[in-house]
Motif scaffolding. Structure first.
Motif, PDB file in Angstrom:
ATOM      1  N   LEU B 696       0.833  -1.201   0.000  1.00  0.00           N
ATOM      2  CA  LEU B 696       0.000   0.000   0.000  1.00  0.00           C
ATOM      3  C   LEU B 696       0.871   1.256   0.000  1.00  0.00           C
ATOM      4  O   LEU B 696       0.620   2.209  -0.751  1.00  0.00           O
ATOM      5  CB  LEU B 696      -0.891  -0.017   1.247  1.00  0.00           C
ATOM      6  N   GLY B 697       1.915   1.209   0.814  1.00  0.00           N
ATOM      7  CA  GLY B 697       2.807   2.372   0.891  1.00  0.00           C
ATOM      8  C   GLY B 697       3.459   2.656  -0.451  1.00  0.00           C
ATOM      9  O   GLY B 697       3.484   3.805  -0.916  1.00  0.00           O
ATOM     10  N   ILE B 698       3.980   1.593  -1.091  1.00  0.00           N
ATOM     11  CA  ILE B 698       4.647   1.795  -2.389  1.00  0.00           C
ATOM     12  C   ILE B 698       3.641   2.320  -3.411  1.00  0.00           C
ATOM     13  O   ILE B 698       3.927   3.235  -4.188  1.00  0.00           O
ATOM     14  CB  ILE B 698       5.263   0.463  -2.873  1.00  0.00           C
ATOM     15  N   GLY B 699       2.424   1.734  -3.388  1.00  0.00           N
ATOM     16  CA  GLY B 699       1.404   2.175  -4.332  1.00  0.00           C
ATOM     17  C   GLY B 699       1.081   3.654  -4.137  1.00  0.00           C
ATOM     18  O   GLY B 699       1.011   4.421  -5.102  1.00  0.00           O
ATOM     19  N   LEU B 700       0.884   4.054  -2.874  1.00  0.00           N
ATOM     20  CA  LEU B 700       0.560   5.454  -2.600  1.00  0.00           C
ATOM     21  C   LEU B 700       1.687   6.369  -3.043  1.00  0.00           C
ATOM     22  O   LEU B 700       1.455   7.450  -3.610  1.00  0.00           O
ATOM     23  CB  LEU B 700       0.293   5.647  -1.103  1.00  0.00           C
ATOM     24  N   LEU B 701       2.913   5.916  -2.780  1.00  0.00           N
ATOM     25  CA  LEU B 701       4.060   6.737  -3.163  1.00  0.00           C
ATOM     26  C   LEU B 701       4.089   6.926  -4.675  1.00  0.00           C
ATOM     27  O   LEU B 701       4.261   8.049  -5.181  1.00  0.00           O
ATOM     28  CB  LEU B 701       5.335   6.039  -2.681  1.00  0.00           C
ATOM     29  N   ALA B 702       3.896   5.813  -5.402  1.00  0.00           N
ATOM     30  CA  ALA B 702       3.909   5.899  -6.861  1.00  0.00           C
ATOM     31  C   ALA B 702       2.790   6.828  -7.333  1.00  0.00           C
ATOM     32  O   ALA B 702       2.990   7.675  -8.216  1.00  0.00           O
ATOM     33  CB  ALA B 702       3.741   4.502  -7.467  1.00  0.00           C
ATOM     34  N   TYR B 703       1.646   6.701  -6.696  1.00  0.00           N
ATOM     35  CA  TYR B 703       0.514   7.530  -7.097  1.00  0.00           C
ATOM     36  C   TYR B 703       0.817   9.008  -6.850  1.00  0.00           C
ATOM     37  O   TYR B 703       0.554   9.873  -7.690  1.00  0.00           O
ATOM     38  CB  TYR B 703      -0.734   7.108  -6.320  1.00  0.00           C
ATOM     39  N   ALA B 704       1.382   9.268  -5.684  1.00  0.00           N
ATOM     40  CA  ALA B 704       1.690  10.654  -5.336  1.00  0.00           C
ATOM     41  C   ALA B 704       2.662  11.261  -6.347  1.00  0.00           C
ATOM     42  O   ALA B 704       2.502  12.412  -6.770  1.00  0.00           O
ATOM     43  CB  ALA B 704       2.275  10.724  -3.928  1.00  0.00           C
ATOM     44  N   VAL B 705       3.653  10.484  -6.757  1.00  0.00           N
ATOM     45  CA  VAL B 705       4.620  11.033  -7.714  1.00  0.00           C
ATOM     46  C   VAL B 705       3.959  11.242  -9.071  1.00  0.00           C
ATOM     47  O   VAL B 705       4.130  12.275  -9.710  1.00  0.00           O
ATOM     48  CB  VAL B 705       5.841  10.093  -7.842  1.00  0.00           C
ATOM     49  N   MET B 706       3.166  10.246  -9.491  1.00  0.00           N
ATOM     50  CA  MET B 706       2.616  10.309 -10.843  1.00  0.00           C
ATOM     51  C   MET B 706       1.608  11.437 -11.003  1.00  0.00           C
ATOM     52  O   MET B 706       1.361  11.887 -12.116  1.00  0.00           O
ATOM     53  CB  MET B 706       1.966   8.971 -11.199  1.00  0.00           C
ATOM     54  N   THR B 707       0.996  11.860  -9.900  1.00  0.00           N
ATOM     55  CA  THR B 707       0.010  12.928 -10.035  1.00  0.00           C
ATOM     56  C   THR B 707       0.643  14.301  -9.828  1.00  0.00           C
ATOM     57  O   THR B 707      -0.061  15.295  -9.666  1.00  0.00           O
ATOM     58  CB  THR B 707      -1.120  12.747  -9.005  1.00  0.00           C
TER      59      THR B 707
END
Lengths: 132, 951
Positions: B696-707
């Motif tokens: 979940l943490g990695i996913g959120l991090l990736a999402y935060a960067v991509m947006t």
């Protein structure tokens, strides 16, 4: 789309992490494969997502970020090399010992402290060598 | 320049005895002596300068970042100690030649001895505190080797270990102390530190620095309460005891106190700590020495006592006391080394060094007895011997000392120390050499060969000479050394035999009378002493070290239980906790980057990935299923690369996925096909929770960067790709040109991995492993091991695949493709032949060795890089040009293409080697006879005889 990619990265990571916590070599190797998928996708995503803008120089002059791609390309190949190595290590270990566990067996662990040298306080070894 | 050589000569020369022992013991001892003699000659060549008052110094930076330099200095103090180390060293070398048994490894002994000598010289000549620490630790290590020289003896091993732990532990404290000192003074050069004594004493860090340095010095010099290791170190051969434990190593602590005297001494703290420690050591050591029956043990405690005496003198902090300290160091070194060597002779000749079994040796070994009794007289402080002079000076100083308002304390205890010293000296001499001749010695004693008693005699010469003519013989040296210790003008004094009726003389007289009484009542005193509990240092030490070892073992057993899963769990839990903490304490704002709308194909692919992942988690115990699901996920990742403008990545991912799957299938063939269910349900939930939060943490991090939008350094590469690298495929240009160095290193790593795989799967497996392989081979083979359709298709595809590979390779610089992908495509085509026709069929036809291919690949890539040097460019600079051929027309050729060829070859070699090697393991034990040409279709209609296989 970003949501899909991010959730996929998260899911692949979670799968990989779960599998490397197993006690046998094969699931650990599969887990590492999942992790390398996830890490590669994560690194790739750091260049942000773009559609139809491959980094091939054309007169249109709009491209996606090529740098994460170059990094990930080498990462894919090198993770193959590492996967192959640990697969073979795991295989050889299994062939030698007859077990593909990723821990020391309990019997071995119990033996260890007793086998350590110099453990008695007096330090007098049982079979003291005579002076040659 | 010469100065460096003095410590380095013995260190380097240590190799000589180790080598020359093959030429005989005399050559070996001679070479060792020669090395010491050469160092001594170098030292003496500097004597005129030193005696003229110069300080000779040299310096060479070593690690300037931490102010560590090879700087040595030779002043009076350094000269005094270096001369003592070398001269006594020479005598010990001669003595040891005759002392060591034929069975003792003499080459090793002399090598250790020279190493120790070099380390010791380094300590006394260093002009840099860090360099001094290096040599200090080296003395601890080499003395460990020397004390434990008779490694078959338990007491030697334990004594060596105890000495190492105590002095090594003190060394740790010393490191802290000297670094603090250097920081206070602002320099690590000793000459600078000595000049800044006032700054140091005024610093708030003075006290911690002082305490740490004192711990280092006291452990090394066996001062109370660290005195217990020295007697146990006496398990060493006698030459070692004489050298290390009377003359040199134990003096290192005292040397340090003397060296730093100008910087540290003279304060209240110095006096309050150092003087009583020295005094206590002197009295306690002398007291214990009175009740020791072993000659060497008696001498060891006597040494402890005398070291205490010197420490106390240095601790008094007055200039006169410093002079007395220097004088006593000199005197003690001469008579104590002589006594140790004598004890060694007695042991060697009579077979025992227990005073209860000795006596009357004077008539049996007159030379030894005479020499030893002269030295004993000096130890007891009898007039006309050098020990008397420095003892008088000590008593004189003690008489004037008032400690914490108690004027009686120092005089009384100093007198007591002298008294005890008379007692054990009398015991040593009288019980060993006088009295009636006995007939029950283990050996019949007689005087040893001249090589053994001559060193003792040479040591007795200064004992007498200084005792009779102190000013003439030792005056110059003592003045020079004391001047260096004090670092200023000397006090008004003169060395002489007769100072008149001083308080010291009266104290001496009391000591002699009391000592005689003690000697006569020794047995009654001993009985009295035994009634009181005495702490046994060795037992306490062993109990303490056992407790530490046990605790360490428990901690290791708990934290290193050998389970990979446990380690991963701990690491992941820590990482996840850190990540959760970071996310919880940071601000969260939604990204503003416009998102790409979701398409139906993408959604379907995403769903497939989710299902595959979940199914893998649920069903991973079925290994084949898990493997298939893994390749599904890999394919979807490749599709993602296609979708998001990364054609090169997609090609690479697809082809690597194929290779990985084949590889894992081959391995699975030889592994159990299922995993057992080993973990309980709560354990699985726990692991699932860790993995879930991590994902979940990695996913959120990736999402935060991509947006969010971000700056990239890619503009440079995009702009320079065509004009600078000569290619339009920026990814490939980055790989082979801009970041060519990384790629070069990467193919080397790949090559190494392949070689490791090759070595791990050596076909000559141990018998047990072969048996396991046989058991795991599938019982039911398919009826058609090499199905004709597959064989035909694979062979027909090979030239096509090779052509595609060449095509992808050539266009790689401008269009998606390149060496990596081309290599993978070709490798897959080759592997297909293994799958279709079998290992042996391919192996018989393969003309190029995979290892050679890897080597050629790395070689070509490297040579392409080196070729740039020929044009005066840095490694791996590429160039390109346009060429015109008839028919083909104008085309572009970049030198990077050659580099890419190297990558291509390496990749093909690595892939083929890994898989072929894996398939070979099964092949090597395959019980089924393989037809010679399994799938050359029966056009020739030859009968498929099982022919004997070639080896």
């Amino acid at each position: 789309m970003e949501m899909l990619v991010a959730s996929a990265i998260g899911l692949m990571t979670a799968t990989g992490l779960f599998l490397i916590l197993q006690g046998r070599s094969f699931p650990v190797i599969v887990g590492l494969t999942f992790l390398s998928y996830a890490v590669n996708a994560f690194l790739f995503a750091m260049g942000r997502l773009t559609i139809n803008l491959p980094p091939i120089i054309t007169p249109d002059a709009a491209y996606t970020d090529p740098l994460p791609q170059a990094l990930v390309l080498t990462a894919i190949v090198i993770s193959f090399g590492m996967t192959a190595l640990i697969v073979v290590l795991g295989l050889r270990g299994f062939l030698e010992t007859g077990s593909d566990r990723t821990d020391l067996s309990l019997a071995e662990a119990a033996k260890e402290p007793a086998a350590a040298p110099d453990s008695d306080p007096a330090g007098t070894p049982a079979g003291e060598a005579t002076r040659a | 320049m010469v100065l460096w050589l003095i410590p380095l000569l013995p260190l380097i020369g240590a190799i000589l005895p180790a080598l020359l022992i093959r030429s005989g013991r005399d050559v070996c001892a001679g070479a060792t002596g020669f090395v010491s003699l050469a160092a001594l000659a170098l030292l003496l060549s500097q004597a005129p300068a030193v005696f003229a008052g110069e300080v000779v110094s040299v310096s060479l930076p070593w690690v300037p970042q931490i102010q560590l330099s090879f700087s040595f200095m030779l002043d009076g103090l350094g000269f005094f100690f270096a001369a003592m180390i070398l001269i006594i060293g020479l005598l010990v070398i001669v003595y040891a030649r005759f002392y060591l048994d034929r069975a003792d490894p003499m080459g090793r002994f002399y090598a250790y001895l020279l190493l120790f000598q070099g380390a010791m010289l380094g300590v006394v000549l260093s002009n840099n505190v860090i360099l001094l620490l290096v040599f200090w630790e080296l003395t601890s290590l080499t003395s460990f080797l020397l004390i434990g020289f008779w490694r078959h003896r338990a007491d030697a091993r334990q004594g060596a270990r105890m000495a190492l732990i105590v002095t090594g532990g003190g060394g740790l404290a010393l490191i802290g102390g000297l670094l603090l000192l250097g920081n206070i003074a602002g320099s690590y050069e000793i000459s600078e530190i000595l000049a800044r004594g006032d700054i140091i004493k005024a610093s708030p860090f003075y006290l911690p620095a002082l305490v740490l340095i004192l711990i280092g010095a006291f452990t090394k010099s066996a001062q109370f309460p660290f005195h217990f290791w020295l007697p146990h170190a006496m398990a060493a051969p006698t030459p070692v005891s004489a050298y290390l434990h009377s003359a040199t190593m134990v003096k290192a602590g005292i040397f340090l106190l003397a060296r730093l005297w100008p910087a540290l001494a003279g304060t209240e703290a110095w006096f309050l700590i150092v003087a009583p420690v020295g005094l206590a050591t002197m009295v306690i050591g002398a007291w214990i020495a009175n009740f020791r029956d072993d000659l060497k043990s008696l001498l060891a405690f006597s040494t402890v006592s005398h070291l205490g005496l010197v420490t106390m003198l240095l601790g008094l902090g007055t200039k006169m006391a410093a002079v007395a300290a220097v004088f006593h160091i000199l005197n003690h070194a001469t008579f104590k080394a002589a006594l140790f060597l004598s004890a060694g002779i007695v042991d060697h000749e009579a077979g025992t060094r227990d005073v209860r079994r000795l006596g009357g040796l004077a008539s049996l070994m007159p030379i030894t007895a005479t020499l030893a009794m002269l030295a004993t007289a000096s130890m007891a402080g009898v007039p006309f011997f050098n020990g008397f002079l420095s003892k008088e000076m000590m008593l004189e100083e003690a008489a004037h000392t008032t400690y914490a308002g108690m004027a009686w304390l120092f005089p009384v205890l100093a007198t007591l120390g002298a008294l005890l010293s008379v007692g054990y000296s009398a015991r040593f001499a009288i019980r060993t050499f006088l009295g009636p001749v006995r007939h029950d010695y283990p050996h019949h004693p007689h005087d040893p060969p001249v090589g053994m008693w001559l060193p003792v005699a040479l040591l007795i010469v200064p004992v007498l000479a200084i005792g009779l003519f102190p000013g003439a013989v030792a005056g110059g040296l003592v003045a020079l050394t004391a001047g260096a210790v004090i670092g200023g003008p000397l006090p008004d004094y003169y060395l002489a035999l007769w100072h008149g009726l001083t308080p010291a003389l009266i104290m001496s007289a009391v000591a002699f009378a009391g000592g005689a009484m003690l000697f006569l009542t020794q047995e009654r005193m001993d009985a009295l002493r035994r009634r009181f509990p005495r702490p046994e240092a060795k037992a306490l030490f062993e109990a303490g070290s056992s407790a530490v070892v046990l605790a360490a073992r428990r901690a290791t057993a708990w934290s290193h239980d050998g389970s990979l899963a446990f380690y991963f769990r701990v690491i992941l839990a820590v990482l996840v906790a850190t990540g959760v903490y970071a996310m919880a304490t940071a601000s969260h704002e939604a990204g503003t980057r416009a998102m790409i709308p979701v398409t139906l194909p993408a959604l379907i692919a995403w769903l497939a990935l989710v299902v595959a992942c979940l199914a893998t988690v649920m069903r991973h115990r079925d290994r084949l299923l898990a493997l298939i699901l893994t390749s599904v996920v890999g394919l979807i990742v490749a599709l993602g690369f296609v979708q998001f403008s990364a054609p090169d990545l997609a090609l690479t991912q697809v082809s690597v996925d194929v290779v990985t799957t084949i590889l894992m299938l081959l391995a699975l063939n030889l592994l159990p096909k299922t995993s057992p269910n080993e973990f309980s349900l709560p354990a699985r939930w726990r692991d699932g929770a860790i993995a879930g939060v991590g994902g979940l943490g990695i996913g959120l991090l990736a999402y935060a960067v991509m947006t969010r939008d971000g700056a990239s350094i890619a503009d440079y590469f995009l702009a320079q790709s065509k004009p600078g690298g000569g290619g339009t495929n920026v990814v490939n240009v980055i790989l082979v040109d801009f970041r060519g160095y990384d790629t070069f290193a990467e193919i080397i790593v790949l090559g190494i991995a392949a070689v490791a795989i090759f070595a791990l799967l050596d076909p000559r497996l141990p018998a047990g492993a072969l048996k396991r392989v046989r058991m795991l081979m599938p019982q039911e083979e398919s009826g058609d091991v090499h199905p004709p359709m597959l064989v035909v298709a694979a062979r027909a595809l090979l030239p096509l695949a090779l052509a595609v590979g060449v095509f992808i390779f050539l266009r790689g610089h401008n269009q998606p493709g390149g060496g990596f992908i081309a290599g993978l495509v070709v490798a897959i085509a080759l592997m297909l032949q293994y799958v279709a026709s079998g290992y042996r069929w391919v192996a018989d036809r393969k003309r190029i060795d995979s290892q050679a291919m890897i080597g050629a690949g790395v070689g070509i890539a490297g040579l392409t890089g080196i070729a740039a040097w020929a044009f005066g460019k840095p490694f791996l600079t590429s160039t390109f040009g346009y060429f015109t051929l008839p028919v083909v027309g104008t085309f572009e050729l970049a030198s990077a293409l050659l580099f890419d060829l190297g990558v291509f070859l390496t990749v093909v070699g690595v892939m083929v080697l890994s898989l072929a090697q894996l398939s070979r393991v099964g092949q090597s034990v395959d019980p089924l006879p393989t037809p010679e040409q399994p799938m050359d279709l029966p056009l020739d209609a030859a009968p498929l005889h099982p022919q004997p296989r070639e080896a």
